[in-house]
Design a protein around this motif. Sequence first.
Motif, PDB file in Angstrom:
ATOM      1  N   TRP A  39     -24.411 -40.394   5.793  1.00  0.00           N
ATOM      2  CA  TRP A  39     -24.974 -39.041   5.860  1.00  0.00           C
ATOM      3  C   TRP A  39     -24.186 -38.090   4.972  1.00  0.00           C
ATOM      4  O   TRP A  39     -24.757 -37.320   4.213  1.00  0.00           O
ATOM      5  N   GLY A  40     -22.863 -38.157   5.044  1.00  0.00           N
ATOM      6  CA  GLY A  40     -22.016 -37.285   4.231  1.00  0.00           C
ATOM      7  C   GLY A  40     -22.209 -37.539   2.754  1.00  0.00           C
ATOM      8  O   GLY A  40     -22.266 -36.619   1.950  1.00  0.00           O
ATOM      9  N   SER A  41     -22.340 -38.784   2.379  1.00  0.00           N
ATOM     10  CA  SER A  41     -22.559 -39.134   0.980  1.00  0.00           C
ATOM     11  C   SER A  41     -23.868 -38.537   0.485  1.00  0.00           C
ATOM     12  O   SER A  41     -23.946 -37.976  -0.597  1.00  0.00           O
ATOM     13  N   PHE A  42     -24.914 -38.638   1.305  1.00  0.00           N
ATOM     14  CA  PHE A  42     -26.194 -38.051   0.912  1.00  0.00           C
ATOM     15  C   PHE A  42     -26.068 -36.552   0.727  1.00  0.00           C
ATOM     16  O   PHE A  42     -26.525 -35.992  -0.255  1.00  0.00           O
ATOM     17  N   ARG A  43     -25.425 -35.875   1.679  1.00  0.00           N
ATOM     18  CA  ARG A  43     -25.287 -34.418   1.628  1.00  0.00           C
ATOM     19  C   ARG A  43     -24.479 -33.969   0.418  1.00  0.00           C
ATOM     20  O   ARG A  43     -24.757 -32.948  -0.176  1.00  0.00           O
ATOM     21  N   LEU A  44     -23.456 -34.728   0.043  1.00  0.00           N
ATOM     22  CA  LEU A  44     -22.588 -34.345  -1.062  1.00  0.00           C
ATOM     23  C   LEU A  44     -23.222 -34.573  -2.422  1.00  0.00           C
ATOM     24  O   LEU A  44     -22.937 -33.854  -3.365  1.00  0.00           O
ATOM     25  N   PHE A  45     -24.071 -35.584  -2.542  1.00  0.00           N
ATOM     26  CA  PHE A  45     -24.558 -35.960  -3.860  1.00  0.00           C
ATOM     27  C   PHE A  45     -26.028 -35.662  -4.094  1.00  0.00           C
ATOM     28  O   PHE A  45     -26.579 -36.053  -5.101  1.00  0.00           O
ATOM     29  N   THR A  46     -26.666 -34.956  -3.201  1.00  0.00           N
ATOM     30  CA  THR A  46     -28.053 -34.567  -3.392  1.00  0.00           C
ATOM     31  C   THR A  46     -28.089 -33.210  -4.081  1.00  0.00           C
ATOM     32  O   THR A  46     -27.335 -32.315  -3.731  1.00  0.00           O
ATOM     33  N   ARG A  47     -28.941 -33.079  -5.055  1.00  0.00           N
ATOM     34  CA  ARG A  47     -29.058 -31.836  -5.818  1.00  0.00           C
ATOM     35  C   ARG A  47     -30.437 -31.234  -5.613  1.00  0.00           C
ATOM     36  O   ARG A  47     -31.351 -31.867  -5.101  1.00  0.00           O
ATOM     37  N   GLY A  48     -30.589 -30.010  -6.090  1.00  0.00           N
ATOM     38  CA  GLY A  48     -31.852 -29.292  -5.972  1.00  0.00           C
ATOM     39  C   GLY A  48     -32.859 -29.746  -7.011  1.00  0.00           C
ATOM     40  O   GLY A  48     -32.743 -30.841  -7.558  1.00  0.00           O
ATOM     41  N   PRO A  49     -33.848 -28.898  -7.309  1.00  0.00           N
ATOM     42  CA  PRO A  49     -34.907 -29.287  -8.246  1.00  0.00           C
ATOM     43  C   PRO A  49     -34.346 -29.581  -9.636  1.00  0.00           C
ATOM     44  O   PRO A  49     -33.313 -29.052 -10.036  1.00  0.00           O
ATOM     45  N   ASN A  50     -35.053 -30.444 -10.346  1.00  0.00           N
ATOM     46  CA  ASN A  50     -34.664 -30.795 -11.706  1.00  0.00           C
ATOM     47  C   ASN A  50     -35.307 -29.793 -12.661  1.00  0.00           C
ATOM     48  O   ASN A  50     -36.527 -29.791 -12.827  1.00  0.00           O
ATOM     49  N   LEU A  51     -34.515 -28.939 -13.258  1.00  0.00           N
ATOM     50  CA  LEU A  51     -35.026 -27.927 -14.181  1.00  0.00           C
ATOM     51  C   LEU A  51     -34.657 -28.368 -15.594  1.00  0.00           C
ATOM     52  O   LEU A  51     -33.570 -28.081 -16.080  1.00  0.00           O
ATOM     53  N   THR A  52     -35.583 -29.072 -16.250  1.00  0.00           N
ATOM     54  CA  THR A  52     -35.263 -29.734 -17.515  1.00  0.00           C
ATOM     55  C   THR A  52     -35.731 -28.987 -18.764  1.00  0.00           C
ATOM     56  O   THR A  52     -35.480 -29.440 -19.870  1.00  0.00           O
ATOM     57  N   SER A  53     -36.416 -27.871 -18.584  1.00  0.00           N
ATOM     58  CA  SER A  53     -36.903 -27.125 -19.749  1.00  0.00           C
ATOM     59  C   SER A  53     -36.916 -25.637 -19.428  1.00  0.00           C
ATOM     60  O   SER A  53     -36.945 -25.251 -18.252  1.00  0.00           O
ATOM     61  N   PRO A  54     -36.937 -24.803 -20.468  1.00  0.00           N
ATOM     62  CA  PRO A  54     -37.040 -23.358 -20.218  1.00  0.00           C
ATOM     63  C   PRO A  54     -38.291 -22.985 -19.424  1.00  0.00           C
ATOM     64  O   PRO A  54     -38.252 -22.082 -18.585  1.00  0.00           O
ATOM     65  N   ASP A  55     -39.397 -23.695 -19.639  1.00  0.00           N
ATOM     66  CA  ASP A  55     -40.623 -23.405 -18.879  1.00  0.00           C
ATOM     67  C   ASP A  55     -40.442 -23.720 -17.400  1.00  0.00           C
ATOM     68  O   ASP A  55     -40.897 -22.964 -16.542  1.00  0.00           O
ATOM     69  N   ALA A  56     -39.764 -24.833 -17.102  1.00  0.00           N
ATOM     70  CA  ALA A  56     -39.519 -25.203 -15.699  1.00  0.00           C
ATOM     71  C   ALA A  56     -38.616 -24.170 -15.029  1.00  0.00           C
ATOM     72  O   ALA A  56     -38.861 -23.769 -13.888  1.00  0.00           O
ATOM     73  N   VAL A  57     -37.582 -23.729 -15.739  1.00  0.00           N
ATOM     74  CA  VAL A  57     -36.677 -22.713 -15.195  1.00  0.00           C
ATOM     75  C   VAL A  57     -37.438 -21.410 -14.986  1.00  0.00           C
ATOM     76  O   VAL A  57     -37.322 -20.770 -13.942  1.00  0.00           O
ATOM     77  N   GLY A  58     -38.241 -21.027 -15.972  1.00  0.00           N
ATOM     78  CA  GLY A  58     -39.028 -19.799 -15.872  1.00  0.00           C
ATOM     79  C   GLY A  58     -39.965 -19.807 -14.679  1.00  0.00           C
ATOM     80  O   GLY A  58     -40.069 -18.818 -13.942  1.00  0.00           O
ATOM     81  N   SER A  59     -40.647 -20.917 -14.457  1.00  0.00           N
ATOM     82  CA  SER A  59     -41.562 -21.031 -13.315  1.00  0.00           C
ATOM     83  C   SER A  59     -40.807 -20.947 -11.995  1.00  0.00           C
ATOM     84  O   SER A  59     -41.244 -20.275 -11.052  1.00  0.00           O
ATOM     85  N   TYR A  60     -39.672 -21.629 -11.930  1.00  0.00           N
ATOM     86  CA  TYR A  60     -38.842 -21.614 -10.719  1.00  0.00           C
ATOM     87  C   TYR A  60     -38.379 -20.188 -10.402  1.00  0.00           C
ATOM     88  O   TYR A  60     -38.474 -19.726  -9.264  1.00  0.00           O
TER      89      TYR A  60
END
Length: 172
Positions: A39-60
Motif C-alpha cells: 500500500w505504501g509503495s503504491f501511495r508513494l509512486f503513484t502520480r497524477g494525470p499525464n500532461l504531455t503537451s501544452p494543449d493537455a496542460v491548457g485543458s487541465y
Amino acid sequence: AAPPLLAQKLPTLIVAVSHKHNRLPIPYRKGETVSCLSWGSFRLFTRGPNLTSPDAVGSYLKLHLAPQEHEVFGVIFLDARHRVLAFEILFHGSIDGASVYPRQVVKRSLAHNAAAAIVCHNHPSGCTEPSLADRALTARLKEALDLIEVRVLDHFIVGEGRPLSLAEHGWL
C-alpha cells in the motif's frame, strides 16, 4: 517497531477502509490481508494525470481555473520525469490581480519535492494577453526556483478561448 497487535490490525484496517471506498488499487481477495508495504509503495509512486503537451496542460488548467470569479495563481508540481505530483492554487486575488510571493512558491515546491513546475493564473476579464507584470513575475519565479533546482517549464494564462502558454510564445 509497532506493537504486535497494531501490526496485525493495520493491514486488515486498510483493506476494510479501502474496500468500502473502492480505492484499493492492488489486487486482493475478500478477507485477504494486504501488506502495508504494498500500500505504501503504491501511495508513494503513484502520480497524477499525464500532461504531455501544452494543449493537455491548457485543458487541465482551464478546467480548474476558468470557473474562478477572481484572479488566482496556481502551480502544477512535477517530478523529475515531468509527471504531476500535485496542483495547488496558492494565491487568491481580486477581480484584476493577485499578489504572488515567490517565497511561498519555493516552500511548496520543496514540500512536494518537485523537480519542475508549471505556474499558472487566470484572467477573469477573459483576455489571455500577458501583462508586463505577468512577465516580470515569471522571471522572478524562475530565478527563485532555479536556486533550489526546480525548473519552471511554462506559465499559462487562462481566460476566454485557448489558454496562453508563455513558453510557446518564446516569453519564458
